[in-house]
Design a protein around this motif. Structure first.
Motif, mmCIF file in Angstrom:
data_model
loop_
_atom_site.group_PDB
_atom_site.id
_atom_site.type_symbol
_atom_site.label_atom_id
_atom_site.label_comp_id
_atom_site.label_asym_id
_atom_site.label_seq_id
_atom_site.Cartn_x
_atom_site.Cartn_y
_atom_site.Cartn_z
ATOM 1 N N ARG A 169 0.834 -1.211 0.000
ATOM 2 C CA ARG A 169 0.000 0.000 0.000
ATOM 3 C C ARG A 169 0.866 1.258 0.000
ATOM 4 O O ARG A 169 0.554 2.242 -0.673
ATOM 5 N N VAL A 216 2.301 1.889 -3.558
ATOM 6 C CA VAL A 216 1.293 2.411 -4.484
ATOM 7 C C VAL A 216 0.956 3.867 -4.130
ATOM 8 O O VAL A 216 0.826 4.717 -5.022
ATOM 9 N N GLU A 251 -2.981 8.131 -8.369
ATOM 10 C CA GLU A 251 -4.292 8.794 -8.369
ATOM 11 C C GLU A 251 -4.203 10.198 -8.975
ATOM 12 O O GLU A 251 -5.211 10.843 -9.199
ATOM 13 N N SER A 299 -6.116 9.849 -14.104
ATOM 14 C CA SER A 299 -6.819 8.613 -14.481
ATOM 15 C C SER A 299 -6.208 8.083 -15.776
ATOM 16 O O SER A 299 -5.429 8.748 -16.439
ATOM 17 N N ASP A 341 -5.690 -2.446 -8.937
ATOM 18 C CA ASP A 341 -6.781 -1.767 -8.255
ATOM 19 C C ASP A 341 -6.747 -0.257 -8.488
ATOM 20 O O ASP A 341 -7.772 0.417 -8.424
ATOM 21 N N GLU A 342 -5.552 0.272 -8.787
ATOM 22 C CA GLU A 342 -5.385 1.729 -8.950
ATOM 23 C C GLU A 342 -5.344 2.176 -10.407
ATOM 24 O O GLU A 342 -5.825 3.255 -10.730
#
Length: 282
Positions: free
Chosen positions: A38, A41, A47, A50, A70-71
Motif C-alpha cells: 500500500r 502504491v 491517483e 486517471s 486496483d489503482e
C-alpha cells in the motif's frame, strides 16, 4: 482493497505450489507485506491522473500487481521466470477476478523490451530485480517517452545513489542519467522483513517525476560524456575527458566553451552542466 492482497501465508503457498525457491541470479525476493504494498502504491501517486498504464517489472508472485491493478487502468507485467509468468493471471483471477481484464503479461527479460512491445505506458512501478535495477530503469525511460512517473524499489545504496546531489561522494553516473529524465528523489526506506526470503540488505524507494527537460536525442551525446567523466573519479575533467575529446587540450576547450572550470571533477557537475557541455561541442 486489503482483502485480496497477498500476505506471508499466501506467498508461501504459491511458492510451494510452483516449487519456486527464490533465486539470487534473478534477484528474487518476494514482497509479502500488504502495508508495504500500500505504501509503494501511495508513493507512486497514481491517483494523480486517471487512465494510467503501468509497467511492472518482476511481478514475482503478484503482491504489488494486485494493488496496481486496483489503482491503474492497465498494468503490463514483465516477468522473466516462465513459471511465475504463467501463474500470475491465475492468482489475479482467483483473488480479484474483477481486475483480470486489466492485466497483460510479457514473459521476457525487461532489458529486451522495445517500444513495440508495450503501448504508451505512463508509469513504471516495480520492485526491480536488484542485480539489474539501474540498467532496467534507464532502458525503460529511454524506450518509453510516454512514462511520466517512476516509483521503484531498489537496494538502499542504489536508491541513495540515484537520488544523490552533485558534489556528494555517492553522486555518480546513475544520479546524472536518472536526472536527465526529471526530478529524482528518495521516497522511503523499506526494511528486510517484508520480503521472503529476507534479503541481507535494506531497500529504498525512488520516485522520478519525468518532466523530460531535455530533447531525447541529446542522450546519445550526453551519456558518453558522463561515463567518461566518472570513469576515473579522482581526475579533473580536463584529464578525464581527454580520451572522449581526443586530447586534454580539446577537452579543456570544450569545457571552457561551456563555461565549466576544467580543473573540476565530474562529481561537481549537475545534469544541466553535462547537457551544456554536450551542446557546446556540437
Amino acid at each position: 482493497m486489503d482483502n485480496f492482497l497477498l500476505g506471508p501465508a499466501e506467498i508461501r503457498q504459491l511458492a510451494d505450489k510452483l516449487d519456486v525457491s527464490p533465486t539470487k541470479k534473478l534477484g528474487q525476493n518476494f514482497l509479502h507485506d500488504p502495508n508495504t504494498v500500500r505504501m509503494i502504491v501511495a508513493a507512486a501517486g497514481l491517483e494523480d491522473g486517471s487512465g494510467q498504464h503501468v509497467i511492472e517489472v518482476g511481478p514475482g508472485l503478484g503482491s504489488l500487481t494486485l494493488a496496481l491493478l486496483d489503482e491503474a487502468e492497465k498494468v503490463t507485467a514483465v516477468e522473466i521466470d516462465p513459471r511465475l509468468a504463467k501463474q500470475l493471471p491465475e492468482t489475479i483471477a482467483q483473488r480479484a477476478p474483477h481486475l483480470s481484464n486489466k492485466l497483460t503479461i510479457i514473459g521476457r527479460d525487461a532489458l529486451t523490451i522495445t517500444a513495440d512491445d508495450i503501448d504508451n505506458p505512463t508509469a513504471l512501478v516495480a520492485n526491480l530485480p536488484y542485480n539489474v535495477s539501474v540498467p532496467v530503469l534507464l532502458h525503460l525511460l529511454e524506450t518509453f517517452p510516454t512514462i511520466t512517473r517512476v516509483l521503484v524499489m531498489v537496494q538502499a545504496e542504489v536508491a541513495d545513489r540515484l537520488a544523490a546531489q552533485p558534489g556528494t561522494k555517492i553522486y555518480g553516473v546513475p544520479s546524472v542519467k536518472a536526472s536527465f529524465y526529471g526530478n529524482v528523489r528518495k521516497a522511503g526506506n523499506i526494511g528486510k522483513n517484508v520480503f521472503w526470503p529476507a534479503p541481507k540488505i535494506d531497500s529504498g524507494l525512488v520516485r522520478i517525476d519525468c518532466t523530460r527537460p531535455y530533447p531525447p536525442e541529446l542522450r546519445t551525446t550526453v551519456f558518453p560524456i558522463v561515463d567518461a567523466a566518472f570513469l576515473q573519479r579522482r581526475k579533473t575533467l580536463r584529464a578525464a575527458l581527454a580520451g572522449h575529446y581526443g586530447s586534454a587540450a580539446q577537452a579543456e576547450h570544450a569545457l571552457t566553451t561551456a563555461g565549466i572550470d576544467p580543473t573540476l571533477r565530474g562529481e561537481k557537475l549537475s545534469v544541466n552542466d553535462y547537457v551544456t557541455l554536450a551542446q557546446a561541442g556540437h
